[in-house]
Design a protein around this motif. Structure first.
Motif, PDB file in Angstrom:
ATOM      1  N   GLU A   1       0.813  -1.210   0.000  1.00  0.00           N
ATOM      2  CA  GLU A   1       0.000   0.000   0.000  1.00  0.00           C
ATOM      3  C   GLU A   1       0.855   1.273   0.000  1.00  0.00           C
ATOM      4  O   GLU A   1       2.009   1.257   0.416  1.00  0.00           O
ATOM      5  CB  GLU A   1      -0.929   0.001   1.218  1.00  0.00           C
ATOM      6  N   LYS A   2       0.229   2.355  -0.419  1.00  0.00           N
ATOM      7  CA  LYS A   2       0.909   3.653  -0.419  1.00  0.00           C
ATOM      8  C   LYS A   2       0.607   4.417   0.866  1.00  0.00           C
ATOM      9  O   LYS A   2      -0.263   4.025   1.640  1.00  0.00           O
ATOM     10  CB  LYS A   2       0.475   4.458  -1.641  1.00  0.00           C
ATOM     11  N   ASN A   3       1.364   5.519   1.036  1.00  0.00           N
ATOM     12  CA  ASN A   3       1.172   6.375   2.225  1.00  0.00           C
ATOM     13  C   ASN A   3       1.465   5.647   3.532  1.00  0.00           C
ATOM     14  O   ASN A   3       0.815   5.886   4.555  1.00  0.00           O
ATOM     15  CB  ASN A   3      -0.242   6.954   2.269  1.00  0.00           C
ATOM     16  N   ILE A   4       2.418   4.723   3.489  1.00  0.00           N
ATOM     17  CA  ILE A   4       2.948   4.077   4.700  1.00  0.00           C
ATOM     18  C   ILE A   4       4.472   4.197   4.611  1.00  0.00           C
ATOM     19  O   ILE A   4       5.053   3.867   3.576  1.00  0.00           O
ATOM     20  CB  ILE A   4       2.609   2.576   4.760  1.00  0.00           C
ATOM     21  N   LEU A   5       5.107   4.673   5.690  1.00  0.00           N
ATOM     22  CA  LEU A   5       6.565   4.666   5.727  1.00  0.00           C
ATOM     23  C   LEU A   5       7.011   3.537   6.663  1.00  0.00           C
ATOM     24  O   LEU A   5       6.740   3.565   7.863  1.00  0.00           O
ATOM     25  CB  LEU A   5       7.120   6.009   6.215  1.00  0.00           C
ATOM     26  N   LEU A   6       7.662   2.547   6.090  1.00  0.00           N
ATOM     27  CA  LEU A   6       8.210   1.439   6.877  1.00  0.00           C
ATOM     28  C   LEU A   6       9.544   1.888   7.453  1.00  0.00           C
ATOM     29  O   LEU A   6      10.395   2.402   6.719  1.00  0.00           O
ATOM     30  CB  LEU A   6       8.439   0.211   5.985  1.00  0.00           C
ATOM     31  N   THR A   7       9.736   1.705   8.763  1.00  0.00           N
ATOM     32  CA  THR A   7      10.985   2.150   9.375  1.00  0.00           C
ATOM     33  C   THR A   7      11.564   1.067  10.282  1.00  0.00           C
ATOM     34  O   THR A   7      10.832   0.291  10.886  1.00  0.00           O
ATOM     35  CB  THR A   7      10.783   3.420  10.248  1.00  0.00           C
ATOM     36  N   LEU A   8      12.887   1.043  10.364  1.00  0.00           N
ATOM     37  CA  LEU A   8      13.598   0.178  11.316  1.00  0.00           C
ATOM     38  C   LEU A   8      14.811   0.952  11.837  1.00  0.00           C
ATOM     39  O   LEU A   8      15.304   1.857  11.158  1.00  0.00           O
ATOM     40  CB  LEU A   8      14.069  -1.111  10.640  1.00  0.00           C
ATOM     41  N   CYS A   9      15.283   0.581  13.038  1.00  0.00           N
ATOM     42  CA  CYS A   9      16.417   1.277  13.653  1.00  0.00           C
ATOM     43  C   CYS A   9      17.691   0.450  13.598  1.00  0.00           C
ATOM     44  O   CYS A   9      17.646  -0.782  13.683  1.00  0.00           O
ATOM     45  CB  CYS A   9      16.075   1.609  15.106  1.00  0.00           C
TER      46      CYS A   9
ATOM     47  N   PHE B   1       5.976   4.644  -0.191  1.00  0.00           N
ATOM     48  CA  PHE B   1       5.426   5.309  -1.365  1.00  0.00           C
ATOM     49  C   PHE B   1       4.493   6.415  -0.925  1.00  0.00           C
ATOM     50  O   PHE B   1       3.619   6.202  -0.074  1.00  0.00           O
ATOM     51  CB  PHE B   1       4.585   4.333  -2.203  1.00  0.00           C
ATOM     52  N   LYS B   2       4.675   7.578  -1.493  1.00  0.00           N
ATOM     53  CA  LYS B   2       3.671   8.623  -1.281  1.00  0.00           C
ATOM     54  C   LYS B   2       2.523   8.399  -2.247  1.00  0.00           C
ATOM     55  O   LYS B   2       2.706   7.824  -3.317  1.00  0.00           O
ATOM     56  CB  LYS B   2       4.283   9.998  -1.548  1.00  0.00           C
TER      57      LYS B   2
ATOM     58  N   LYS C   1       5.262  -4.729  -9.230  1.00  0.00           N
ATOM     59  CA  LYS C   1       4.114  -4.960  -8.347  1.00  0.00           C
ATOM     60  C   LYS C   1       3.929  -3.826  -7.329  1.00  0.00           C
ATOM     61  O   LYS C   1       3.023  -3.902  -6.491  1.00  0.00           O
ATOM     62  CB  LYS C   1       4.301  -6.273  -7.572  1.00  0.00           C
ATOM     63  N   GLN C   2       4.795  -2.824  -7.335  1.00  0.00           N
ATOM     64  CA  GLN C   2       4.705  -1.711  -6.376  1.00  0.00           C
ATOM     65  C   GLN C   2       4.680  -2.227  -4.928  1.00  0.00           C
ATOM     66  O   GLN C   2       3.865  -1.791  -4.111  1.00  0.00           O
ATOM     67  CB  GLN C   2       3.466  -0.860  -6.658  1.00  0.00           C
ATOM     68  N   ILE C   3       5.546  -3.178  -4.658  1.00  0.00           N
ATOM     69  CA  ILE C   3       5.639  -3.721  -3.299  1.00  0.00           C
ATOM     70  C   ILE C   3       7.013  -3.346  -2.750  1.00  0.00           C
ATOM     71  O   ILE C   3       8.009  -3.350  -3.488  1.00  0.00           O
ATOM     72  CB  ILE C   3       5.379  -5.248  -3.332  1.00  0.00           C
TER      73      ILE C   3
END
Ligand SMILES: [Zn+2]
Length: 273
Positions: free
Chosen positions: A116-124, A270-271, A138-140
């Motif tokens: 999905e779009k408009n989600i920022l996946l983050t890890l430290c 993805f924005k 596939k825009q994944i």
């Protein structure tokens, strides 16, 4: 000579221009330790909530990053990273988890992906290897945290297998292996090396014995080999040459700083069009 995939854009952020060229809505990068408000060993852009820094400072730092990326923190997803190989598929329902308080992070998860779009996946990160995944067809998109434990548990292969269930073939996947402690600075013992040597089809290009019970280990190379083993074509894999321990003006390093240090953040999202 391969090109460095990360380019420093500001005091705070390195980005991956080759992927932005594929899609200008794709936001992907890695932070530095500079340009934030945290003090002492967390000076200054500590983005980890779990390392006993002031919670408020981390939230201010996260908002600074959000402003630069123009990706509001309410759209981020953060997980509790436990050096295992569990991958979670996230949706817009999970947005905001773990962003302002650590307690509501996605539990026990070292890999995240979304369609999905408009989600920022983050890890430290503070030495472990950030792995970025992107299938343009596939825009994944996905991200994983591979220290030595996650690496020998093949979290890289786990992501490829998770995406197979989404109908993504390995040769459709582009990968970037991000800044991490490099073999110049990463010495491990037989205990760790025995896990590495037990990995099927991972060869000795990834390590060098330097004395009794002492090895230089190249975790980026191990992950590279695990990705090719999982079917990703070598030409789809870009590897950063940044060493988090050598670059002490740029990055926190758990090993160099003897465990008292902050965290950088890797991110991909993805924005909306
Ligand atoms: Zn180094």
């Amino acid at each position: 000579m391969k090109l460095e995939p990360f380019i420093q854009k500001t005091e705070q952020v390195l980005m991956v221009p080759s992927w932005s060229q594929i899609s200008d809505q794709l936001i992907v990068g890695f932070t530095t330790k500079n340009g934030g408000v945290s003090k002492e060993e967390f000076q200054s852009l500590n983005l980890g909530l779990h390392v006993n820094d002031e919670n408020n400072s981390v939230v201010v730092n996260r908002k600074k990053l959000a402003d630069f990326l123009r990706f509001p923190p309410e759209l981020w997803v953060c997980s509790e990273q436990t050096h295992k190989n569990k991958i979670a598929k996230v949706t817009t329902d999970e947005r905001g988890t773990g962003v302002f308080t650590y307690e509501d992070s996605i539990k026990d998860t070292d890999g995240l992906y979304t369609t999905e779009k408009n989600i920022l996946l983050t890890l430290c990160f503070a030495d472990c290897v950030p792995l970025y995944f992107f299938a343009p067809t596939k825009q994944i998109i996905g991200i994983a945290h591979a220290g030595w434990k996650g690496t020998v548990q093949d979290i890289a292969g786990e992501m490829v297998r998770a995406w197979a269930c989404e109908g993504v073939k390995p040769d459709e996947i582009q990968v970037v292996i991000g800044p991490a402690i490099d073999k110049c600075c990463y010495i491990v013992d037989d205990y760790v090396m025995n896990f590495v040597k037990d990995l099927d089809r991972v060869n000795s290009k990834s390590y060098e014995k330097i004395s009794n019970n002492q090895y230089r280990l190249d975790l980026k190379e191990v992950n590279y080999q695990l990705m090719t083993r999982a079917g990703i074509p070598p030409e789809n894999i870009q590897v950063s040459s940044y060493c988090t321990s050598c670059e002490n003006q740029l990055f926190f390093s758990h090993r160099r700083d003897a465990g008292k240090t902050g965290r950088m953040m890797s991110f991909i999202g993805f924005k909306e069009d």
